[in-house]
Design a protein around this motif. Structure first.
Motif, PDB file in Angstrom:
ATOM      1  N   LEU A  41      53.303  61.269 -21.138  1.00  0.00           N
ATOM      2  CA  LEU A  41      52.375  60.369 -21.828  1.00  0.00           C
ATOM      3  C   LEU A  41      53.136  59.242 -22.516  1.00  0.00           C
ATOM      4  CD1 LEU A  41      49.729  62.735 -23.486  1.00  0.00           C
ATOM      5  CD2 LEU A  41      49.233  60.804 -21.976  1.00  0.00           C
ATOM      6  N   GLU A  42      54.220  59.593 -23.211  1.00  0.00           N
ATOM      7  CA  GLU A  42      55.003  58.577 -23.926  1.00  0.00           C
ATOM      8  C   GLU A  42      55.652  57.595 -22.953  1.00  0.00           C
ATOM      9  OE1 GLU A  42      56.276  60.813 -28.056  1.00  0.00           O
ATOM     10  OE2 GLU A  42      57.546  61.156 -26.286  1.00  0.00           O
ATOM     11  N   ASP A  43      56.159  58.122 -21.844  1.00  0.00           N
ATOM     12  CA  ASP A  43      56.781  57.241 -20.845  1.00  0.00           C
ATOM     13  C   ASP A  43      55.744  56.333 -20.195  1.00  0.00           C
ATOM     14  OD1 ASP A  43      59.188  58.412 -21.411  1.00  0.00           O
ATOM     15  OD2 ASP A  43      59.198  59.727 -19.641  1.00  0.00           O
ATOM     16  N   TYR A  44      54.574  56.877 -19.943  1.00  0.00           N
ATOM     17  CA  TYR A  44      53.534  56.098 -19.255  1.00  0.00           C
ATOM     18  C   TYR A  44      53.058  54.936 -20.121  1.00  0.00           C
ATOM     19  CZ  TYR A  44      49.267  55.074 -16.623  1.00  0.00           C
ATOM     20  OH  TYR A  44      48.282  54.437 -15.904  1.00  0.00           O
ATOM     21  N   TYR A  45      52.848  55.215 -21.426  1.00  0.00           N
ATOM     22  CA  TYR A  45      52.325  54.169 -22.309  1.00  0.00           C
ATOM     23  C   TYR A  45      53.430  53.429 -23.064  1.00  0.00           C
ATOM     24  CZ  TYR A  45      47.700  56.120 -21.456  1.00  0.00           C
ATOM     25  OH  TYR A  45      46.551  56.543 -20.862  1.00  0.00           O
ATOM     26  N   HIS A  46      54.688  53.850 -22.878  1.00  0.00           N
ATOM     27  CA  HIS A  46      55.841  53.193 -23.517  1.00  0.00           C
ATOM     28  C   HIS A  46      55.701  53.212 -25.035  1.00  0.00           C
ATOM     29  CE1 HIS A  46      57.020  51.862 -19.528  1.00  0.00           C
ATOM     30  NE2 HIS A  46      55.833  51.296 -19.358  1.00  0.00           N
ATOM     31  N   VAL A  47      55.337  54.357 -25.574  1.00  0.00           N
ATOM     32  CA  VAL A  47      55.189  54.511 -27.020  1.00  0.00           C
ATOM     33  C   VAL A  47      55.787  55.854 -27.447  1.00  0.00           C
ATOM     34  CG1 VAL A  47      53.107  53.102 -27.182  1.00  0.00           C
ATOM     35  CG2 VAL A  47      52.904  55.578 -26.812  1.00  0.00           C
ATOM     36  N   ILE A  48      55.986  56.001 -28.759  1.00  0.00           N
ATOM     37  CA  ILE A  48      56.343  57.284 -29.337  1.00  0.00           C
ATOM     38  C   ILE A  48      55.088  57.837 -29.996  1.00  0.00           C
ATOM     39  CG2 ILE A  48      57.775  58.498 -31.026  1.00  0.00           C
ATOM     40  CD1 ILE A  48      59.315  57.399 -28.643  1.00  0.00           C
ATOM     41  N   LEU A  59      51.937  62.520 -36.258  1.00  0.00           N
ATOM     42  CA  LEU A  59      51.475  61.454 -35.370  1.00  0.00           C
ATOM     43  C   LEU A  59      51.944  60.087 -35.842  1.00  0.00           C
ATOM     44  CD1 LEU A  59      47.788  62.445 -34.534  1.00  0.00           C
ATOM     45  CD2 LEU A  59      49.627  62.087 -32.878  1.00  0.00           C
ATOM     46  N   THR A  60      52.414  59.288 -34.923  1.00  0.00           N
ATOM     47  CA  THR A  60      52.693  57.886 -35.219  1.00  0.00           C
ATOM     48  C   THR A  60      51.374  57.110 -35.186  1.00  0.00           C
ATOM     49  OG1 THR A  60      52.997  57.346 -32.883  1.00  0.00           O
ATOM     50  CG2 THR A  60      54.952  58.081 -34.110  1.00  0.00           C
ATOM     51  N   LYS A  61      51.398  55.838 -35.553  1.00  0.00           N
ATOM     52  CA  LYS A  61      50.184  55.023 -35.488  1.00  0.00           C
ATOM     53  C   LYS A  61      49.662  54.962 -34.057  1.00  0.00           C
ATOM     54  CE  LYS A  61      51.080  52.089 -39.515  1.00  0.00           C
ATOM     55  NZ  LYS A  61      51.284  50.701 -40.011  1.00  0.00           N
ATOM     56  N   GLU A  62      50.589  54.836 -33.111  1.00  0.00           N
ATOM     57  CA  GLU A  62      50.184  54.807 -31.707  1.00  0.00           C
ATOM     58  C   GLU A  62      49.563  56.151 -31.297  1.00  0.00           C
ATOM     59  OE1 GLU A  62      53.346  51.807 -32.373  1.00  0.00           O
ATOM     60  OE2 GLU A  62      53.133  53.952 -32.853  1.00  0.00           O
ATOM     61  N   GLY A  63      50.138  57.218 -31.851  1.00  0.00           N
ATOM     62  CA  GLY A  63      49.597  58.532 -31.560  1.00  0.00           C
ATOM     63  C   GLY A  63      48.196  58.725 -32.112  1.00  0.00           C
ATOM     64  N   GLU A  64      47.955  58.173 -33.306  1.00  0.00           N
ATOM     65  CA  GLU A  64      46.622  58.277 -33.905  1.00  0.00           C
ATOM     66  C   GLU A  64      45.585  57.533 -33.069  1.00  0.00           C
ATOM     67  OE1 GLU A  64      47.113  56.801 -37.830  1.00  0.00           O
ATOM     68  OE2 GLU A  64      48.062  58.624 -38.593  1.00  0.00           O
TER      69      GLU A  64
END
Length: 295
Positions: free
Chosen positions: A39-46, A57-62
Motif C-alpha cells: 500500500l505504501e509503495d503503491y501510493y508513495h506515502v508512509i 497513523l500519519t496524516k496520509e494514513g488517516e
C-alpha cells in the motif's frame, strides 16, 4: 490495489498492531507487513509512524483510513444487495410467438413448483425485437428460430423442429402433395418476415415461386389454427403447436415432398452471467424446450 489490501489496512488500524491484526485475520504476520508495504509503495506515502513498537497513523494514513472505510462499507452494501437478489432473483425471458404459446406457460408453472423464489418476467416479440432487447440487457435470454441477424449475440443451438401443413379433415385436399402445389389452395400463413414464413418462402423460391398470395396473413398462430379448424384453408404451423389438434383429429396433416425444418436457439449476450438460482431457471427452460421438440 484490491479490497483485501484495504481490509487488512483497516484491521491494522483497529488493532494498532500488525501482529494482533495477523492473529485476527488468521494469517502470518509477514503477510500483513507485506500488504502494508504494498500500500505504501503503491501510493508513495508512509501510513504509520512506528514509535516504541507502537503504530501511529500519519496524516496520509488517516486520509486513507477514512477512504478505505467508505470503499469497504460500499462493497459490503453491494454484497448485501447481491445476496438479496440471489435469494429473490428475477429472470426476464423472451420468446417468439410460436414458443411463447406452447413453452412459456409450462416454464412459468415449472418455476412456481421448483423455484418459487424466482420472479419470472415474460416478453413475446418478433426475433428482431428480441435480439435488440437481449443486447440492451432488457432480457436475460430469448428463444428464437432460424438465422440470428446480430452476430454479436451468443446463440446456443437447442435443436430442430419442423413446420407442418394442416387442414380440417373436411377440407378437400390429398393427404400428400408437392410443395409447389400449395399455391393452388387457400393458404393460411404467418406474416412476411416471421420465422415460419421465411422458411416457406425460401423453399418456394427454390422451386421458382417467389410471390404467393395467401388467403390469410396473421401475426398470430392462434388465428391460423382457428381458420384451419373452420375449414377455409391450409395452415402452416410449428409441429409443437399442431400436435394436439392432429392427435385429437380436429386437424389433419398434409404431407409435403419437401421438409420445412428450422433450427432453434437460445440467445444471450456473450458475457452474460447468471446467479445460481437464475441459472437453474435457465436450465429448466432448456429442458422444457428440448422436451417440446421431441414430444
Amino acid at each position: 490495489m484490491t479490497i483485501r489490501h484495504l481490509k487488512v489496512f483497516i484491521k491494522v488500524c483497529e488493532c494498532e498492531s500488525i501482529s494482533k491484526a495477523a492473529e485476527e485475520l488468521f494469517v502470518a504476520q509477514p503477510s500483513v507487513s507485506q500488504t502494508i508495504k504494498e500500500l505504501e509503495d503503491y501510493y508513495h506515502v508512509i501510513l504509520f509512524d512506528r514509535v516504541n513498537r507502537k503504530l501511529f497513523l500519519t496524516k496520509e494514513g488517516e486520509v486513507l483510513l477514512a477512504k478505505a472505510k467508505e470503499v469497504v462499507n460500499g462493497f459490503k452494501e453491494f454484497e448485501a444487495l447481491a445476496n438479496k437478489d440471489d435469494l429473490n432473483p428475477s429472470i426476464k425471458v423472451g420468446a417468439t410467438m410460436s414458443f411463447g404459446e406452447f413453452l412459456l406457460p409450462k416454464f412459468v408453472k415449472e418455476l412456481k413448483e421448483k423455484l418459487p423464489e424466482v420472479d419470472p418476467h415474460i416478453f413475446i416479440d418478433k426475433a428482431s425485437g428480441l435480439e435488440e432487447k437481449v443486447i440492451k440487457g432488457d432480457l436475460d435470454f430469448a428463444i428464437v428460430e432460424g438465422l440470428i441477424a446480430n452476430e454479436s449475440l451468443k446463440a446456443t443451438e437447442i435443436g430442430e423442429d419442423s413446420l407442418v401443413c394442416v387442414a380440417s379433415p373436411t377440407f378437400n385436399i390429398p393427404n400428400k402433395i408437392k410443395l409447389v402445389d400449395l399455391t393452388k389452395y387457400d393458404l393460411l400463413l404467418r406474416e412476411v418476415g416471421s420465422p415460419s414464413r421465411r422458411i416457406l418462402d425460401y423453399q418456394l423460391a427454390l422451386k421458382g415461386i417467389k410471390i404467393i398470395r395467401p388467403r390469410l396473413e396473421s401475426i398470430s398462430n392462434n388465428v391460423v389454427i382457428s381458420m384451419a379448424l373452420s375449414g377455409v384453408g391450409i395452415g402452416i404451423l410449428p409441429s409443437t403447436l399442431a400436435k394436439k389438434y392432429l392427435d385429437d383429429g380436429t386437424l389433419k396433416e398434409i404431407q409435403l415432398d419437401v421438409p420445412l425444418n428450422r433450427r432453434l436457439y437460445i440467445i444471450t449476450t456473450p458475457l452474460k452471467k447468471f446467479n445460481k438460482i437464475s441459472e437453474k431457471a435457465f436450465n429448466i427452460c432448456i429442458t422444457l424446450l428440448k422436451q417440446g421438440i421431441t414430444e
